[in-house]
Scaffold this motif. Structure first.
Motif, PDB file in Angstrom:
ATOM      1  N   THR A 217      28.066 -11.987 -54.434  1.00 43.39           N
ATOM      2  CA  THR A 217      27.145 -10.865 -54.318  1.00 43.39           C
ATOM      3  C   THR A 217      25.737 -11.408 -54.155  1.00 43.39           C
ATOM      4  N   THR A 218      24.878 -10.633 -53.514  1.00 37.39           N
ATOM      5  CA  THR A 218      23.487 -11.012 -53.301  1.00 37.39           C
ATOM      6  C   THR A 218      22.589  -9.901 -53.825  1.00 37.39           C
ATOM      7  N   PHE A 219      21.520 -10.279 -54.526  1.00 39.44           N
ATOM      8  CA  PHE A 219      20.577  -9.273 -55.016  1.00 39.44           C
ATOM      9  C   PHE A 219      19.167  -9.865 -55.014  1.00 39.44           C
ATOM     10  N   TRP A 220      18.199  -8.989 -55.094  1.00 43.04           N
ATOM     11  CA  TRP A 220      16.783  -9.372 -55.028  1.00 43.04           C
ATOM     12  C   TRP A 220      16.247  -9.632 -56.426  1.00 43.04           C
ATOM     13  N   LEU A 221      15.405 -10.664 -56.530  1.00 45.60           N
ATOM     14  CA  LEU A 221      14.752 -10.982 -57.795  1.00 45.60           C
ATOM     15  C   LEU A 221      13.239 -11.046 -57.571  1.00 45.60           C
ATOM     16  N   PRO A 222      12.458 -10.307 -58.356  1.00 47.05           N
ATOM     17  CA  PRO A 222      11.001 -10.367 -58.231  1.00 47.05           C
ATOM     18  C   PRO A 222      10.427 -11.605 -58.930  1.00 47.05           C
ATOM     19  N   VAL A 223      11.048 -12.744 -58.677  1.00 43.51           N
ATOM     20  CA  VAL A 223      10.654 -14.013 -59.284  1.00 43.51           C
ATOM     21  C   VAL A 223      10.586 -15.045 -58.160  1.00 43.51           C
ATOM     22  N   SER A 224       9.654 -15.971 -58.238  1.00 45.22           N
ATOM     23  CA  SER A 224       9.530 -16.971 -57.179  1.00 45.22           C
ATOM     24  C   SER A 224      10.804 -17.806 -57.112  1.00 45.22           C
TER      25      SER A 224
ATOM     26  N   GLN B 179      11.202 -20.867 -56.599  1.00 42.28           N
ATOM     27  CA  GLN B 179      11.046 -22.123 -57.334  1.00 42.28           C
ATOM     28  C   GLN B 179      11.385 -21.936 -58.821  1.00 42.28           C
ATOM     29  N   ASN B 180      10.917 -20.832 -59.416  1.00 40.96           N
ATOM     30  CA  ASN B 180      11.209 -20.565 -60.825  1.00 40.96           C
ATOM     31  C   ASN B 180      12.691 -20.259 -61.046  1.00 40.96           C
ATOM     32  N   VAL B 181      13.301 -19.565 -60.084  1.00 37.78           N
ATOM     33  CA  VAL B 181      14.739 -19.285 -60.195  1.00 37.78           C
ATOM     34  C   VAL B 181      15.528 -20.592 -60.164  1.00 37.78           C
ATOM     35  N   PHE B 182      15.154 -21.472 -59.249  1.00 37.13           N
ATOM     36  CA  PHE B 182      15.824 -22.769 -59.154  1.00 37.13           C
ATOM     37  C   PHE B 182      15.670 -23.558 -60.455  1.00 37.13           C
ATOM     38  N   ASN B 183      14.471 -23.586 -61.000  1.00 41.21           N
ATOM     39  CA  ASN B 183      14.238 -24.309 -62.258  1.00 41.21           C
ATOM     40  C   ASN B 183      15.071 -23.734 -63.398  1.00 41.21           C
ATOM     41  N   PHE B 184      15.247 -22.417 -63.397  1.00 40.09           N
ATOM     42  CA  PHE B 184      16.029 -21.761 -64.443  1.00 40.09           C
ATOM     43  C   PHE B 184      17.486 -22.228 -64.412  1.00 40.09           C
ATOM     44  N   PHE B 185      18.079 -22.263 -63.216  1.00 42.59           N
ATOM     45  CA  PHE B 185      19.487 -22.648 -63.119  1.00 42.59           C
ATOM     46  C   PHE B 185      19.683 -24.149 -63.325  1.00 42.59           C
ATOM     47  N   LYS B 186      18.715 -24.935 -62.961  1.00 47.49           N
ATOM     48  CA  LYS B 186      18.859 -26.387 -63.083  1.00 47.49           C
ATOM     49  C   LYS B 186      18.653 -26.874 -64.517  1.00 47.49           C
ATOM     50  N   ASP B 187      17.920 -26.132 -65.310  1.00 47.77           N
ATOM     51  CA  ASP B 187      17.581 -26.549 -66.674  1.00 47.77           C
ATOM     52  C   ASP B 187      18.797 -26.355 -67.590  1.00 47.77           C
ATOM     53  N   GLU B 188      19.324 -27.450 -68.135  1.00 48.21           N
ATOM     54  CA  GLU B 188      20.496 -27.330 -69.010  1.00 48.21           C
ATOM     55  C   GLU B 188      20.190 -26.579 -70.296  1.00 48.21           C
TER      56      GLU B 188
ATOM     57  N   PHE C  14      25.040 -20.954 -56.857  1.00 46.52           N
ATOM     58  CA  PHE C  14      23.974 -20.028 -56.474  1.00 46.52           C
ATOM     59  C   PHE C  14      23.248 -20.564 -55.244  1.00 46.52           C
ATOM     60  N   THR C  15      22.850 -19.652 -54.361  1.00 47.22           N
ATOM     61  CA  THR C  15      21.947 -19.985 -53.275  1.00 47.22           C
ATOM     62  C   THR C  15      20.705 -19.113 -53.420  1.00 47.22           C
ATOM     63  N   ILE C  16      19.554 -19.723 -53.245  1.00 47.27           N
ATOM     64  CA  ILE C  16      18.276 -19.041 -53.445  1.00 47.27           C
ATOM     65  C   ILE C  16      17.503 -19.085 -52.135  1.00 47.27           C
ATOM     66  N   SER C  17      17.172 -17.922 -51.599  1.00 47.07           N
ATOM     67  CA  SER C  17      16.486 -17.833 -50.312  1.00 47.07           C
ATOM     68  C   SER C  17      15.126 -17.176 -50.492  1.00 47.07           C
TER      69      SER C  17
ATOM     70  N   SER D 258       8.902 -13.736 -54.471  1.00 47.07           N
ATOM     71  CA  SER D 258      10.220 -13.148 -54.680  1.00 47.07           C
ATOM     72  C   SER D 258      11.201 -13.762 -53.695  1.00 47.07           C
ATOM     73  N   GLY D 259      12.481 -13.469 -53.912  1.00 50.72           N
ATOM     74  CA  GLY D 259      13.512 -13.996 -53.027  1.00 50.72           C
ATOM     75  C   GLY D 259      14.848 -13.369 -53.325  1.00 50.72           C
ATOM     76  N   SER D 260      15.862 -13.809 -52.592  1.00 52.75           N
ATOM     77  CA  SER D 260      17.222 -13.294 -52.752  1.00 52.75           C
ATOM     78  C   SER D 260      18.089 -14.355 -53.406  1.00 52.75           C
ATOM     79  N   LEU D 261      18.952 -13.914 -54.312  1.00 51.25           N
ATOM     80  CA  LEU D 261      19.863 -14.808 -55.017  1.00 51.25           C
ATOM     81  C   LEU D 261      21.297 -14.399 -54.706  1.00 51.25           C
ATOM     82  N   THR D 262      22.085 -15.344 -54.239  1.00 51.50           N
ATOM     83  CA  THR D 262      23.512 -15.121 -54.005  1.00 51.50           C
ATOM     84  C   THR D 262      24.306 -15.850 -55.080  1.00 51.50           C
ATOM     85  N   VAL D 263      25.185 -15.122 -55.741  1.00 47.07           N
ATOM     86  CA  VAL D 263      26.045 -15.670 -56.784  1.00 47.07           C
ATOM     87  C   VAL D 263      27.472 -15.687 -56.245  1.00 47.07           C
TER      88      VAL D 263
END
Length: 663
Positions: free
Chosen positions: A482-489, A491-500, A588-591, A616-621
């Motif tokens: 599924t793909t949805f919009w996130l009002p977050v940059s 870069q911040n989304v990527f950092n969130f998923f990468k941070d253990e 996840f893919t972040i566009s 902002s950007g789109s996140l696919t899970v």
């Protein structure tokens, strides 16, 4: 002279030119060609020796299997059952695939000599089955008595009409293709080397924008498709430095399999349909191929773009190459393609220290018969989704990865006190690369991939296929995305998923427990480009680890992971071949949103436009689960409901962790 000195210096070449009455340039090229011939002869001799050794080993393998098959168990009187039957089956499948590939290669070589394709397998009669209504609506309510859906998934025919056999192109067609390719090369070189007024700088983001009036003046076409109101033009140009020499880059671009390997996030499918010309003097210069390719954005909301193209390579001068792609209409497949590629491609110039300067042009006409999804409308219509900037940023990142794969450095942290060897590092990188490639194929909307849609009407799309490939668990695999919009940059989304440290907020594999990175392999200059092995604390599964690769560039980012047991990781860490380790990746893919903006990009390109540092950007899970490893493929409502709930819960957890509205 060649036997005594295969690499003569300039003084020796001048002496030879005086003695033989030839130009020094002729002497130079003669020695180059002779060295190439000698190298090819040595390679052929080595290949023959290896092939003989391979045949010998194969015969021994068959003899050992026959001996094992005849062994009688003293307890029950039957054949013994090996504990490693699962991996034995995967090894057999891998060997079978290699034998098929070898047979195809020998058949293609023989076909060149007899002038017609060789059919080495008996023709298979097509199997026609009735279409199955597997939409969510057919399941009705949430009753417990929902019937099982029995699917023999191996009988579901591929929906792709891609011709994988030679097309029987006539000499007249080949002559026409050669003329089209030569004309396209001339146009590409002008597009690559001309600035204003052909290319102008965009006032919003500084990207090169094609001035259409100037273009039509310089390159008038007999039939203009621009009069069609549904046709939209996408044209872009970008340049940057890549850590790979020109010969290696040209070799990867001109090989369809390596092309997919080089751009797994962009190229969904690539196939050489016909080799029109194989090049001159053992090089790719003058090589012309008819190819099929599908290009993708990693989201189920964006359909792939299909192209039948001519790919033509030409060496302009020493250390300078140009490769052009231009659409070629094949009558029986013309109705499929809604995209038309005008002369596009790249120029590759050798630079010092093994680098190359790459200038890339993408120029396509798109027939929009269906509106683009709102989440990707700006990204696609701006030309960034399939544009030159994305190609170049991806190329720079992947070339850095290949460079790290070849270099044995101290860029790894230990696993259980064992520092991986250079071979272990390369094995882990190959395993992670296969994981990423499999993940990209699972998201792709291409008809050429063997997925059958179970549900695509709701926000979560569910697909299914029966996996029998080496390196994947055998059985029925469900994929939900599924793909949805996130009002977050992004870069911040990527950092969130990468941070253990934040993983427990969204990852069901960790069961809400904290995770620790126990191994780390850097595969690029950006700290976000790396491979990690993670272990969850107090999960009750001390033998289970998580393999993860994260990557980021100016076009977007990926975080891909899958569970791997400890023995499999140890196999890869020791440097053994990881091809038999089964993987079922999720991630996840972040566009970016496609709006012009400036920010801190992750690209190593000199340009800052196309940065993912946006608001902002789109996140696919995307998740994959193994429904059943039994030979009989059964799919029921509970399996679909489980994967739907899994992805829906994860989406809600992500939104809650980022303080985003749940609707």
């Amino acid at each position: 002279m060649f036997k005594e000195c295969p690499h003569p210096d300039e003084k020796q070449r001048l002496q030879l030119s005086r003695e033989l009455g030839l130009a020094p340039r002729q002497i130079k090229f003669w020695f180059q060609n002779r060295r190439t011939q000698m190298k090819a002869q040595h390679e052929r001799a080595d290949n023959c020796a290896l092939r003989a050794e391979n045949d010998k080993i194969r015969c021994e393998n068959i003899a050992i299997r026959e001996a094992l098959r005849n062994v009688i168990c003293p307890s029950c009187g039957g054949p013994p059952v090996t504990e490693d039957s699962y991996f034995d089956e995967h090894k057999l499948r891998m060997e079978n695939a290699q034998l098929k590939e070898e047979l195809d290669r020998v058949s293609s070589i023989a076909a060149k000599y007899i002038g017609r394709p060789i059919s080495h397998l008996p023709p298979v009669q097509p199997i026609h089955i009735s279409s199955l209504d597997l939409s969510m609506g057919s399941f009705g309510g949430q009753g417990n008595g929902a019937p099982s859906l029995d699917l023999d998934l191996d009988l579901i025919p591929s929906t792709s009409n891609l011709p994988f056999h030679p097309l029987g192109i006539s000499d007249m067609d080949k002559s026409l293709m050669t003329d089209i390719a030569a004309s396209a090369m001339d146009e590409l070189l002008r597009l690559l080397q001309t600035d204003e007024p052909l290319w102008i700088k965009s006032p919003t983001d500084g990207r090169d924008v094609l001035h259409l009036d100037t273009y039509q003046t310089l390159f008038p076409r007999a039939v203009s498709r621009l009069k069609n109101p549904n046709v939209r033009i996408e044209a872009s140009r970008d340049s940057g430095f890549v850590i790979m020499n020109s010969l290696a880059l040209v070799d990867m671009v001109m090989d369809a399999n390596k092309w997919v390997e080089l751009f797994p996030t962009i190229v969904s499918v690539a196939k050489t349909l016909e080799v029109i010309s194989s090049g001159m003097m053992g090089s790719h210069s003058g090589s012309l191929q008819l190819m099929y390719e599908e290009l993708q954005v990693l989201s189920p909301l964006v359909p792939t773009r299909e192209f039948y193209i001519l790919r033509y390579c030409q060496q302009i001068e020493q250390g300078l190459w140009a490769i052009v792609n231009v659409s070629y209409d094949i009558p029986q497949f013309a109705s499929q393609c809604r995209s038309h590629r005008l002369p596009s491609g790249c120029m590759i110039q050798d630079m010092p220290n093994g680098y190359s300067k790459v200038t890339w042009v993408e120029h396509v006409e798109i027939e929009d018969k269906a509106p683009t999804h709102r989440l990707y409308r700006d990204l696609v219509h701006s030309g960034m989704a399939f544009g030159a900037e994305r190609w170049l940023a991806t190329l720079q990142r992947l070339c850095e990865r290949f460079a790290c794969l070849m270099v044995s450095g101290n860029s790894t942290r230990d696993l259980g006190g064992v520092i991986p060897s250079p071979d272990g590092k390369r094995s882990m990188m190959k395993l992670a690369q296969r994981m990423v490639n499999s993940f990209c194929a699972s998201i792709s909307t291409s008809n050429s991939h063997r997925w059958t849609t179970v549900s695509g009407m709701s926000e979560v799309g569910v697909r299914v296929h029966k996996s029998t490939d080496p390196g994947q668990p055998n059985g029925v695999v469900l994929n939900a995305a599924t793909t949805f919009w996130l009002p977050v940059s992004p870069q911040n989304v990527f950092n969130f998923f990468k941070d253990e440290r934040t993983r427990a907020q969204w990852d069901v594999l960790s069961s809400g427990n904290a995770v620790q990175e126990v191994a780390h392999i850097a595969n690029g200059s950006h700290p976000g480009n790396c491979i990690s092995v993670l272990r969850a604390f107090n999960s009750g599964q001390n033998n289970m680890l998580i393999l993860q690769e994260s990557c980021i560039d100016a076009s977007g980012s990926l975080v891909v992971y899958c569970p791997v047991d400890l023995p499999a990781v140890n196999i890869a860490m020791s440097g053994e071949d990881p091809a038999y380790i089964p993987l079922l990746p999720s991630g996840f893919t972040i566009s970016p949103d496609g709006h012009p903006d400036h920010g801190d990009g992750a690209s190593s390109s000199s340009n800052t436009h196309g940065s993912i540092g946006r608001s902002s950007g789109s996140l696919t899970v995307s998740f994959q689960i193994l429904v059943s490893s039994l030979p009989s493929a059964k799919l029921n409502l509970e399996s679909v409901t489980t994967v739907n709930n899994l992805i829906s819960t994860t989406v809600q957890q992500i939104k809650a962790a980022m303080n985003c509205p749940s609707s």
